[in-house]
Design a protein around this motif. Structure first.
Motif, PDB file in Angstrom:
ATOM      1  N   TYR A 162      73.243  -4.821  13.546  1.00  0.00           N
ATOM      2  CA  TYR A 162      72.271  -3.729  13.594  1.00  0.00           C
ATOM      3  C   TYR A 162      71.164  -4.134  14.566  1.00  0.00           C
ATOM      4  O   TYR A 162      70.617  -5.229  14.447  1.00  0.00           O
ATOM      5  N   ASN A 163      70.868  -3.269  15.551  1.00  0.00           N
ATOM      6  CA  ASN A 163      69.899  -3.692  16.567  1.00  0.00           C
ATOM      7  C   ASN A 163      68.456  -3.283  16.236  1.00  0.00           C
ATOM      8  O   ASN A 163      67.590  -3.323  17.090  1.00  0.00           O
ATOM      9  N   GLY A 164      68.236  -2.893  14.978  1.00  0.00           N
ATOM     10  CA  GLY A 164      66.866  -2.621  14.525  1.00  0.00           C
ATOM     11  C   GLY A 164      66.432  -1.185  14.760  1.00  0.00           C
ATOM     12  O   GLY A 164      65.293  -0.819  14.446  1.00  0.00           O
ATOM     13  N   GLN A 165      67.335  -0.374  15.322  1.00  0.00           N
ATOM     14  CA  GLN A 165      66.949   1.013  15.603  1.00  0.00           C
ATOM     15  C   GLN A 165      67.956   1.977  14.991  1.00  0.00           C
ATOM     16  O   GLN A 165      69.145   1.663  14.889  1.00  0.00           O
ATOM     17  N   SER A 166      67.448   3.131  14.610  1.00  0.00           N
ATOM     18  CA  SER A 166      68.332   4.177  14.088  1.00  0.00           C
ATOM     19  C   SER A 166      68.030   5.482  14.803  1.00  0.00           C
ATOM     20  O   SER A 166      66.905   5.706  15.271  1.00  0.00           O
ATOM     21  N   ALA A 167      69.050   6.325  14.893  1.00  0.00           N
ATOM     22  CA  ALA A 167      68.873   7.630  15.541  1.00  0.00           C
ATOM     23  C   ALA A 167      69.132   8.718  14.491  1.00  0.00           C
ATOM     24  O   ALA A 167      70.002   8.557  13.632  1.00  0.00           O
ATOM     25  N   TYR A 168      68.366   9.772  14.577  1.00  0.00           N
ATOM     26  CA  TYR A 168      68.470  10.885  13.615  1.00  0.00           C
ATOM     27  C   TYR A 168      68.764  12.152  14.396  1.00  0.00           C
ATOM     28  O   TYR A 168      67.965  12.563  15.233  1.00  0.00           O
ATOM     29  N   ARG A 169      69.917  12.737  14.140  1.00  0.00           N
ATOM     30  CA  ARG A 169      70.367  13.852  14.980  1.00  0.00           C
ATOM     31  C   ARG A 169      70.477  15.125  14.151  1.00  0.00           C
ATOM     32  O   ARG A 169      71.110  15.152  13.098  1.00  0.00           O
ATOM     33  N   THR A 170      69.836  16.175  14.649  1.00  0.00           N
ATOM     34  CA  THR A 170      69.872  17.466  13.955  1.00  0.00           C
ATOM     35  C   THR A 170      70.209  18.544  14.979  1.00  0.00           C
ATOM     36  O   THR A 170      69.718  18.491  16.117  1.00  0.00           O
ATOM     37  N   ILE A 171      71.028  19.498  14.575  1.00  0.00           N
ATOM     38  CA  ILE A 171      71.260  20.659  15.450  1.00  0.00           C
ATOM     39  C   ILE A 171      70.504  21.835  14.853  1.00  0.00           C
ATOM     40  O   ILE A 171      70.687  22.166  13.670  1.00  0.00           O
ATOM     41  N   ILE A 172      69.625  22.405  15.665  1.00  0.00           N
ATOM     42  CA  ILE A 172      68.846  23.551  15.195  1.00  0.00           C
ATOM     43  C   ILE A 172      69.194  24.781  16.040  1.00  0.00           C
ATOM     44  O   ILE A 172      69.971  24.696  16.993  1.00  0.00           O
ATOM     45  N   ASP A 207      73.184  26.499  19.903  1.00  0.00           N
ATOM     46  CA  ASP A 207      72.878  25.161  19.383  1.00  0.00           C
ATOM     47  C   ASP A 207      71.849  24.445  20.246  1.00  0.00           C
ATOM     48  O   ASP A 207      71.867  24.533  21.476  1.00  0.00           O
ATOM     49  N   PHE A 208      71.015  23.688  19.552  1.00  0.00           N
ATOM     50  CA  PHE A 208      69.975  22.902  20.235  1.00  0.00           C
ATOM     51  C   PHE A 208      69.864  21.566  19.503  1.00  0.00           C
ATOM     52  O   PHE A 208      69.731  21.526  18.283  1.00  0.00           O
ATOM     53  N   GLU A 209      69.938  20.493  20.256  1.00  0.00           N
ATOM     54  CA  GLU A 209      69.910  19.161  19.619  1.00  0.00           C
ATOM     55  C   GLU A 209      68.508  18.567  19.612  1.00  0.00           C
ATOM     56  O   GLU A 209      67.792  18.615  20.607  1.00  0.00           O
ATOM     57  N   VAL A 210      68.164  17.990  18.460  1.00  0.00           N
ATOM     58  CA  VAL A 210      66.940  17.182  18.362  1.00  0.00           C
ATOM     59  C   VAL A 210      67.371  15.809  17.847  1.00  0.00           C
ATOM     60  O   VAL A 210      67.867  15.691  16.725  1.00  0.00           O
ATOM     61  N   THR A 211      67.232  14.803  18.686  1.00  0.00           N
ATOM     62  CA  THR A 211      67.565  13.444  18.247  1.00  0.00           C
ATOM     63  C   THR A 211      66.312  12.591  18.338  1.00  0.00           C
ATOM     64  O   THR A 211      65.649  12.555  19.376  1.00  0.00           O
ATOM     65  N   ALA A 212      65.984  11.949  17.244  1.00  0.00           N
ATOM     66  CA  ALA A 212      64.797  11.100  17.213  1.00  0.00           C
ATOM     67  C   ALA A 212      65.257   9.667  17.010  1.00  0.00           C
ATOM     68  O   ALA A 212      66.117   9.404  16.169  1.00  0.00           O
ATOM     69  N   ARG A 213      64.718   8.742  17.819  1.00  0.00           N
ATOM     70  CA  ARG A 213      65.102   7.341  17.631  1.00  0.00           C
ATOM     71  C   ARG A 213      63.870   6.527  17.259  1.00  0.00           C
ATOM     72  O   ARG A 213      62.787   6.744  17.802  1.00  0.00           O
ATOM     73  N   ILE A 214      64.064   5.588  16.353  1.00  0.00           N
ATOM     74  CA  ILE A 214      62.918   4.841  15.841  1.00  0.00           C
ATOM     75  C   ILE A 214      63.373   3.454  15.398  1.00  0.00           C
ATOM     76  O   ILE A 214      64.527   3.280  14.984  1.00  0.00           O
ATOM     77  N   SER A 215      62.473   2.482  15.493  1.00  0.00           N
ATOM     78  CA  SER A 215      62.781   1.151  14.964  1.00  0.00           C
ATOM     79  C   SER A 215      62.638   1.200  13.452  1.00  0.00           C
ATOM     80  O   SER A 215      61.652   1.735  12.942  1.00  0.00           O
ATOM     81  N   ARG A 216      63.617   0.654  12.780  1.00  0.00           N
ATOM     82  CA  ARG A 216      63.570   0.662  11.305  1.00  0.00           C
ATOM     83  C   ARG A 216      63.879  -0.745  10.834  1.00  0.00           C
ATOM     84  O   ARG A 216      64.835  -1.372  11.291  1.00  0.00           O
ATOM     85  N   PRO A 217      63.076  -1.251   9.921  1.00  0.00           N
ATOM     86  CA  PRO A 217      63.327  -2.613   9.448  1.00  0.00           C
ATOM     87  C   PRO A 217      64.686  -2.723   8.777  1.00  0.00           C
ATOM     88  O   PRO A 217      65.177  -1.760   8.200  1.00  0.00           O
ATOM     89  N   SER A 218      65.288  -3.901   8.862  1.00  0.00           N
ATOM     90  CA  SER A 218      66.627  -4.083   8.297  1.00  0.00           C
ATOM     91  C   SER A 218      66.575  -4.423   6.808  1.00  0.00           C
ATOM     92  O   SER A 218      67.536  -4.199   6.088  1.00  0.00           O
ATOM     93  N   GLU A 219      65.452  -5.002   6.358  1.00  0.00           N
ATOM     94  CA  GLU A 219      65.430  -5.547   5.001  1.00  0.00           C
ATOM     95  C   GLU A 219      65.682  -4.476   3.943  1.00  0.00           C
ATOM     96  O   GLU A 219      65.124  -3.388   4.007  1.00  0.00           O
ATOM     97  N   GLY A 220      66.494  -4.840   3.007  1.00  0.00           N
ATOM     98  CA  GLY A 220      66.697  -3.995   1.833  1.00  0.00           C
ATOM     99  C   GLY A 220      67.380  -2.677   2.121  1.00  0.00           C
ATOM    100  O   GLY A 220      67.403  -1.786   1.286  1.00  0.00           O
ATOM    101  N   GLN A 221      67.922  -2.528   3.331  1.00  0.00           N
ATOM    102  CA  GLN A 221      68.566  -1.242   3.618  1.00  0.00           C
ATOM    103  C   GLN A 221      70.023  -1.436   3.991  1.00  0.00           C
ATOM    104  O   GLN A 221      70.392  -2.456   4.552  1.00  0.00           O
ATOM    105  N   ASP A 222      70.776  -0.424   3.691  1.00  0.00           N
ATOM    106  CA  ASP A 222      72.188  -0.476   3.997  1.00  0.00           C
ATOM    107  C   ASP A 222      72.397   0.187   5.357  1.00  0.00           C
ATOM    108  O   ASP A 222      72.329   1.401   5.475  1.00  0.00           O
ATOM    109  N   HIS A 223      72.575  -0.642   6.376  1.00  0.00           N
ATOM    110  CA  HIS A 223      72.680  -0.078   7.731  1.00  0.00           C
ATOM    111  C   HIS A 223      74.119  -0.024   8.201  1.00  0.00           C
ATOM    112  O   HIS A 223      74.425  -0.370   9.327  1.00  0.00           O
TER     113      HIS A 223
END
Ligand SMILES: Cc1cc2nc3c(=O)[nH]c(=O)nc-3n(C[C@H](O)[C@H](O)[C@H](O)COP(=O)(O)OP(=O)(O)OC[C@H]3O[C@@H](n4cnc5c(N)ncnc54)[C@H](O)[C@@H]3O)c2cc1C
Length: 402
Positions: A162-172, A207-223
């Motif tokens: 896990y490279n410390g980042q996650s992406a959140y993708r929504t189609i609106i 369709d319109f894509e909104v993707t947000a990327r953010i650093s998220r800590p790894s601890e205690g999470q199932d990545h």
């Protein structure tokens, strides 16, 4: 679909393709055109499907979709091309559907999760699936994505993390998104500091894509999950530092729901994309880059082109599969080395900027300025067809001259 005829007495080349993403489907289409190949595609899911919003189709991807015949299955209205004529965007599921339409589905087996691989003394590879099904093949094509089982068999020491980042993708809804003042009808990266960005883009149709990327800590999470549903409203406040149109579009995505989370994994470059004279890795399995460059479907189709052309060349010249695989590796490994080099170059610019301590807006402007240009975009114009065909012509010329 061409009917295969192996009746000339020569045993066909038996191929198993593992994975029904863009790489595996592309391989299925291309192998079907080689009359001497007897192939089967195995996919672990119960159907060939795709999660995750939109996908950009850069120039090289589009060219290869023309080559394999899938481009004609993409309706112009289902595809967004920005006015500057750069790459386009569409829903991932539609790309999968366009590829699948060209695949002989009688050779696709779903609900087949590969769990064991063994190289036999006969030279064949035995593959075993979770449901007990087994097969023996001459060539195993690992098209099983970033967490490739085939790769973990051939290169057990290679690890991704896990490279410390996650992406959140929504189609609106596109008209609602584009009604927000300041949201352009173009694919746009809205940058902030620390890797935080929002990507907005029309995808075709409504369709319109909104993707947000953010650093998220790894601890205690199932990545480990890929495309798991996520309540984006819990993260929306993290984007309060963006300009108003972005805050509004993020709020729309959060209110609408249907967001999918992608924990981003990556790993070091593989020294080789082949193994055991009988295994080839293609797509994300061959280069664990976790979506870097937004062109993974194109890289997968480039791998397919190089693999089938080298196999065809070797078969026609009676040179054998190991010669084909060596040549495939000779063509693709340096390409991936160059791509990893681009990431190192980006990282170097990031370090330079961090050391300069510029104000936020200036830092973002400098990052865009220093990373724009040929160094970061040559891969979208790389022409694998020319590169492979030239090498093969050279080799044929050398053979004739001998
Ligand atoms: C956030 C994000 C954004 C991206 N944006 C873009 C973009 O805009 N444009 C672009 O071109 N690329 C993009 N990519 C990259 C792109 O998604 C991948 O490069 C592309 O899907 C790779 O195709 P593939 O066929 O190699 O693997 P995948 O698409 O991952 O397909 C692998 C298949 O193998 C199957 N499988 C896995 N394990 C097994 C097993 N043991 N047995 C049987 N089947 C198995 C899986 O179910 C899956 O169907 C993005 C990636 C991310 C994470």
């Amino acid at each position: 679909m061409a009917v295969k005829d192996y009746s000339n007495g020569v045993a066909p080349l038996k191929v198993a393709i593992i994975g029904g993403g863009p790489g595996g489907l592309g391989a299925a289409i291309a192998f079907a055109k080689l009359p001497f190949v007897d192939w089967t595609l195995y996919e672990k899911k119960s159907e060939i499907s795709e999660t995750g919003g939109g996908i950009s189709l850069q120039q090289h991807t589009w060219r290869l979709l023309e080559w394999n015949g899938a481009a004609k299955n993409i309706k112009p209205e289902d595809f967004f091309r920005s006015p500057e004529g750069l790459g386009g965007q569409q829903r991932r599921a539609l790309l999968q559907a366009a590829l699948l339409k060209e695949v002989d589905q009688s050779r696709v087996q779903v609900s087949k999760k590969l769990v064991q691989v063994e190289k036999l003394p006969s030279g064949k590879v035995e593959i075993k699936f979770e449901d007990g099904h087994t097969d023996q093949v001459d060539l195993l094509v690992g098209a099983d994505g970033i967490r490739s089982f085939v790769r973990s068999f051939t290169f057990p020491e290679h690890k991704i993390k896990y490279n410390g980042q996650s992406a959140y993708r929504t189609i609106i809804h596109r008209p609602t998104a584009e009604a927000i003042e300041g949201i352009p009808q173009a694919s746009t990266f809205w940058q902030n500091l620390g890797g935080l960005y929002v990507f907005t883009s029309p995808l075709g149709g409504d369709d319109f894509e909104v993707t947000a990327r953010i650093s998220r800590p790894s601890e205690g999470q199932d990545h480990v999950s890929w495309g798991r549903s996520f309540d984006f409203s819990t993260l929306a406040p993290e984007y309060d530092g963006f300009v108003e149109p972005v805050r509004k579009v993020v709020a729309l995505a959060a209110a609408q729901g249907g967001t999918e989370e992608f924990a981003l994994f990556s790993g070091p470059r593989l020294e080789s994309v082949i193994a055991l004279d009988s295994v080839a890795l293609i797509g994300d399995a061959s280069h664990p880059l976790s979506g870097a460059f937004g062109a993974g479907a194109g890289f997968a189709l480039e791998d397919v082109y190089a693999l089938v052309k080298t196999i065809e060349w070797a078969w026609k010249g009676g040179r054998g599969l190991p010669a084909a695989l060596k040549l495939y590796d000779r063509i693709r490994s340096p390409h991936y080395k160059d791509l990893y080099g681009v990431l190192d170059w980006y990282a170097g610019i990031g370090k330079e900027l961090a050391a300069e301590g510029l104000p936020v807006d200036e830092e973002i402007a400098q990052r865009v300025k220093r990373t724009t240009g040929k160094n970061g975009s040559w891969m979208y114009h790389y022409n694998v067809e020319e590169a492979v065909d030239e090498i093969l012509r050279g080799l044929d010329g050398a053979t004739t001259a001998e």
